[in-house]
Design a protein around this motif. Structure first.
Motif, PDB file in Angstrom:
ATOM      1  N   UNK A  85     145.852  13.893 116.495  1.00  0.00           N
ATOM      2  CA  UNK A  85     145.110  15.186 116.473  1.00  0.00           C
ATOM      3  C   UNK A  85     143.790  15.417 116.506  1.00  0.00           C
ATOM      4  N   UNK A  86     143.045  16.232 116.758  1.00  0.00           N
ATOM      5  CA  UNK A  86     141.561  16.364 116.692  1.00  0.00           C
ATOM      6  C   UNK A  86     140.956  15.909 115.474  1.00  0.00           C
ATOM      7  N   UNK A  87     139.931  15.181 115.400  1.00  0.00           N
ATOM      8  CA  UNK A  87     139.419  14.604 114.216  1.00  0.00           C
ATOM      9  C   UNK A  87     139.137  15.918 113.053  1.00  0.00           C
ATOM     10  N   UNK A  88     139.379  15.888 112.070  1.00  0.00           N
ATOM     11  CA  UNK A  88     139.174  16.741 111.167  1.00  0.00           C
ATOM     12  C   UNK A  88     138.496  16.327 109.863  1.00  0.00           C
ATOM     13  N   UNK A  89     137.129  16.435 109.785  1.00  0.00           N
ATOM     14  CA  UNK A  89     136.434  15.893 108.614  1.00  0.00           C
ATOM     15  C   UNK A  89     136.786  16.130 107.136  1.00  0.00           C
ATOM     16  N   UNK A  90     137.339  17.554 107.156  1.00  0.00           N
ATOM     17  CA  UNK A  90     137.824  17.738 105.718  1.00  0.00           C
ATOM     18  C   UNK A  90     139.180  17.188 105.402  1.00  0.00           C
ATOM     19  N   UNK A  91     140.015  17.130 106.223  1.00  0.00           N
ATOM     20  CA  UNK A  91     141.322  16.408 106.051  1.00  0.00           C
ATOM     21  C   UNK A  91     141.242  14.980 105.842  1.00  0.00           C
ATOM     22  N   UNK A  92     140.132  14.232 106.651  1.00  0.00           N
ATOM     23  CA  UNK A  92     140.030  12.992 106.745  1.00  0.00           C
ATOM     24  C   UNK A  92     139.467  12.504 105.222  1.00  0.00           C
ATOM     25  N   UNK A  93     138.743  13.228 104.650  1.00  0.00           N
ATOM     26  CA  UNK A  93     138.360  13.015 103.298  1.00  0.00           C
ATOM     27  C   UNK A  93     139.184  13.040 102.122  1.00  0.00           C
ATOM     28  N   UNK A  94     140.053  14.044 102.271  1.00  0.00           N
ATOM     29  CA  UNK A  94     141.322  14.202 101.346  1.00  0.00           C
ATOM     30  C   UNK A  94     142.135  13.003 101.777  1.00  0.00           C
ATOM     31  N   UNK A  95     142.195  12.698 102.903  1.00  0.00           N
ATOM     32  CA  UNK A  95     143.213  11.528 103.201  1.00  0.00           C
ATOM     33  C   UNK A  95     143.013   9.984 102.663  1.00  0.00           C
ATOM     34  N   UNK A  96     141.498  10.056 102.092  1.00  0.00           N
ATOM     35  CA  UNK A  96     141.135   8.783 101.571  1.00  0.00           C
ATOM     36  C   UNK A  96     141.493   8.861 100.116  1.00  0.00           C
ATOM     37  N   UNK A  97     141.862   9.924  99.517  1.00  0.00           N
ATOM     38  CA  UNK A  97     142.578   9.975  98.357  1.00  0.00           C
ATOM     39  C   UNK A  97     144.065   9.702  98.413  1.00  0.00           C
ATOM     40  N   UNK A  98     144.953  10.321  99.291  1.00  0.00           N
ATOM     41  CA  UNK A  98     146.122  10.063  99.299  1.00  0.00           C
ATOM     42  C   UNK A  98     146.345   8.695  99.968  1.00  0.00           C
ATOM     43  N   UNK A  99     145.546   7.907 100.384  1.00  0.00           N
ATOM     44  CA  UNK A  99     145.651   6.643 101.025  1.00  0.00           C
ATOM     45  C   UNK A  99     145.399   5.655  99.705  1.00  0.00           C
ATOM     46  N   UNK A 100     144.838   6.081  98.793  1.00  0.00           N
ATOM     47  CA  UNK A 100     144.436   5.360  97.459  1.00  0.00           C
ATOM     48  C   UNK A 100     143.318   4.760  97.616  1.00  0.00           C
ATOM     49  N   UNK A 101     142.451   5.158  98.565  1.00  0.00           N
ATOM     50  CA  UNK A 101     141.229   4.668  98.681  1.00  0.00           C
ATOM     51  C   UNK A 101     140.090   4.798  97.720  1.00  0.00           C
ATOM     52  N   UNK A 102     140.423   6.161  97.184  1.00  0.00           N
ATOM     53  CA  UNK A 102     139.296   6.575  96.159  1.00  0.00           C
ATOM     54  C   UNK A 102     140.096   7.657  95.307  1.00  0.00           C
ATOM     55  N   UNK A 103     139.678   7.774  94.095  1.00  0.00           N
ATOM     56  CA  UNK A 103     140.241   8.611  93.057  1.00  0.00           C
ATOM     57  C   UNK A 103     139.992  10.200  93.203  1.00  0.00           C
ATOM     58  N   UNK A 104     140.717  11.157  92.840  1.00  0.00           N
ATOM     59  CA  UNK A 104     140.786  12.507  92.661  1.00  0.00           C
ATOM     60  C   UNK A 104     139.897  12.609  91.386  1.00  0.00           C
ATOM     61  N   UNK A 105     138.693  13.020  91.189  1.00  0.00           N
ATOM     62  CA  UNK A 105     137.933  13.340  90.258  1.00  0.00           C
ATOM     63  C   UNK A 105     137.698  14.883  89.635  1.00  0.00           C
ATOM     64  N   UNK A 106     138.735  15.328  88.830  1.00  0.00           N
ATOM     65  CA  UNK A 106     138.935  16.408  88.397  1.00  0.00           C
ATOM     66  C   UNK A 106     138.198  17.066  87.303  1.00  0.00           C
ATOM     67  N   UNK A 107     137.190  17.937  87.689  1.00  0.00           N
ATOM     68  CA  UNK A 107     136.505  18.765  86.314  1.00  0.00           C
ATOM     69  C   UNK A 107     137.558  19.597  85.850  1.00  0.00           C
ATOM     70  N   UNK A 108     137.744  19.350  84.595  1.00  0.00           N
ATOM     71  CA  UNK A 108     138.940  20.055  83.627  1.00  0.00           C
ATOM     72  C   UNK A 108     138.448  19.936  81.973  1.00  0.00           C
ATOM     73  N   UNK A 109     138.117  21.012  81.622  1.00  0.00           N
ATOM     74  CA  UNK A 109     137.777  20.832  80.175  1.00  0.00           C
ATOM     75  C   UNK A 109     139.095  21.424  79.504  1.00  0.00           C
ATOM     76  N   UNK A 110     139.751  22.354  79.633  1.00  0.00           N
ATOM     77  CA  UNK A 110     140.909  22.883  78.818  1.00  0.00           C
ATOM     78  C   UNK A 110     142.142  22.116  79.137  1.00  0.00           C
ATOM     79  N   UNK A 111     142.930  22.207  78.141  1.00  0.00           N
ATOM     80  CA  UNK A 111     144.133  21.343  78.036  1.00  0.00           C
ATOM     81  C   UNK A 111     145.036  21.541  79.182  1.00  0.00           C
TER      82      UNK A 111
END
Length: 384
Positions: free
Chosen positions: A201-227
């Motif tokens: 598929x044509x290179x997609x920079x958005x999906x490529x970045x998210x792919x690094x999370x799915x591949x376990x290369x980097x964590x998903x760091x989620x801003x969350x205050x409320x339970x």
């Protein structure tokens, strides 16, 4: 070579060493102990009566991206035209001349995480960097260091005012899931094309970045205050089998058993804060203590410039006031922060082979009157 002698040395890898020596060569620590034989041709710094410890680590800031003096010109924190911007890279926005870097050194902070803000569901890729240098590229310790996401009030407010998704928490979660699914499909197409020798598929920079999370290369760091937002993040992380770090975790003390069971990590703070919005209603000095009691890996942040980065140790002392043992509090801004960020092979403690990021202070770190007298980054004196 450099030898720092006679100080009380906090290695963060065992008991403090009275009248210890830290020997440095070519930017690395080569020896630490009580009876260290000094070679000839060594520069000696006598730290008698002082405290020697690893440079502090602030695990969540916006240093260099949200400049204080240039409120518009220097604010590159949030790209508020699109709620999904995973392809943004913090390294392209950081100004090494931002006064925040000098503030960090003044507070003994030698390593920071900096990155996009929390206006977007997915804001972009974060970076771990040293706080001394003139060019971002020479200051980087790890990039990308995580993909910044946000749930709760901020994305709702920013895009709801534009009558654009997300207006509700349901939409916030849906947009995050939708993007993760798209990235998963993108990775599958790439893998299939490689296997079948077909056109990828044509290179997609958005999906490529998210792919690094799915591949376990980097964590998903989620801003969350409320339970409830924290639980949404946990739910999504489980669905996609990804590493999760909760940023802020303000109500984490209310649901600590669930965090522990899910195996997530947390970066707690800012601790010096008022109840500026509804999400902060249940803020507590006991959050970090509860993380410790439940065995949840955590670090402490300033969220600079929300709280100035030089107040990291003061912020952490308030966690001590909330019940966190002093030793664990110190770990939360040194070795445990480094472990959480996966940089403990390089920084976070005074051990042989690690970067010589060292601070010398005149009294214990949690004494509010302490002064940072000298700061070394990679063995070079950068302050004092």
């Amino acid at each position: 070579m450099l030898a720092i002698i006679n100080g009380t040395v906090y290695t963060m890898n065992g008991p403090a060493i009275s009248k210890g020596t830290v020997l440095v060569s070519e930017g690395k620590i080569v020896q630490v102990g009580e009876d260290v034989a000094l070679p000839e041709q060594v520069e000696i710094i006598d730290a008698a009566g002082k405290y020697v410890m690893p440079g502090l680590i602030d695990a969540h800031t916006h240093v260099g991206i949200m400049e204080e003096t240039y409120r518009i010109e220097g604010d590159d924190t949030n790209e508020t035209a699109d709620p999904i911007t995973p392809h943004l890279r913090a390294i392209d926005a950081i100004n090494p001349a931002d006064l925040g870097f000098k503030d960090a050194l003044a507070g003994g902070v030698t390593t920071i995480v900096t990155g996009p803000g929390s206006a977007n569901i997915i804001g972009g890729e974060m970076v771990i960097m040293k706080t001394a240098g003139t060019v971002v590229d020479e200051m980087i310790l790890r990039f990308p260091a995580g993909l910044k996401c946000a749930l709760g009030e901020n994305p709702k407010r920013v895009y709801g005012n534009k009558n654009k998704m997300p207006v509700t928490r349901m939409a916030s979660a849906a947009l995050l899931r939708e993007t993760l699914v798209a990235a998963k499909t993108y990775l599958e197409k790439i893998a299939k094309a490689a296997k079948d020798d077909a056109v990828a598929p044509e290179r997609n920079l958005k999906l490529e970045a998210v792919g690094r999370v799915l591949n376990g290369e980097i964590p998903l760091r989620v801003h969350a205050h409320r339970a409830d937002d924290i639980m949404t993040a946990i739910r999504i992380a489980k669905e996609f089998n990804i590493e999760l770090i909760i940023e802020h975790c303000t109500e984490g003390h209310l649901i600590a058993p669930w965090l522990a069971a899910a195996g997530v990590k947390a970066v707690v703070g800012p601790i010096i804060s008022n109840r500026a919005k509804v999400e902060l209603m249940n803020r507590s000095l006991e959050t970090a203590m509860t993380m410790y009691q439940k065995g949840i890996p955590f670090a402490i942040m300033t969220d600079h410039p929300v709280v100035p980065v030089n107040l990291l140790s003061l912020s952490t002392s308030l966690a001590v006031k909330g019940g966190l043992p002093e030793e664990e509090a110190l770990k939360a801004i040194t070795i445990n922060a480094a472990r959480l960020l996966n940089i403990d092979a390089q920084v976070g403690s005074l051990e042989v082979g690690k970067d010589a990021d060292i601070i010398i202070i005149d009294r214990p770190i949690f004494d509010p009157n302490h002064q940072v007298e000298k700061v070394f980054v990679n063995g070079c004196l950068v302050m004092g």
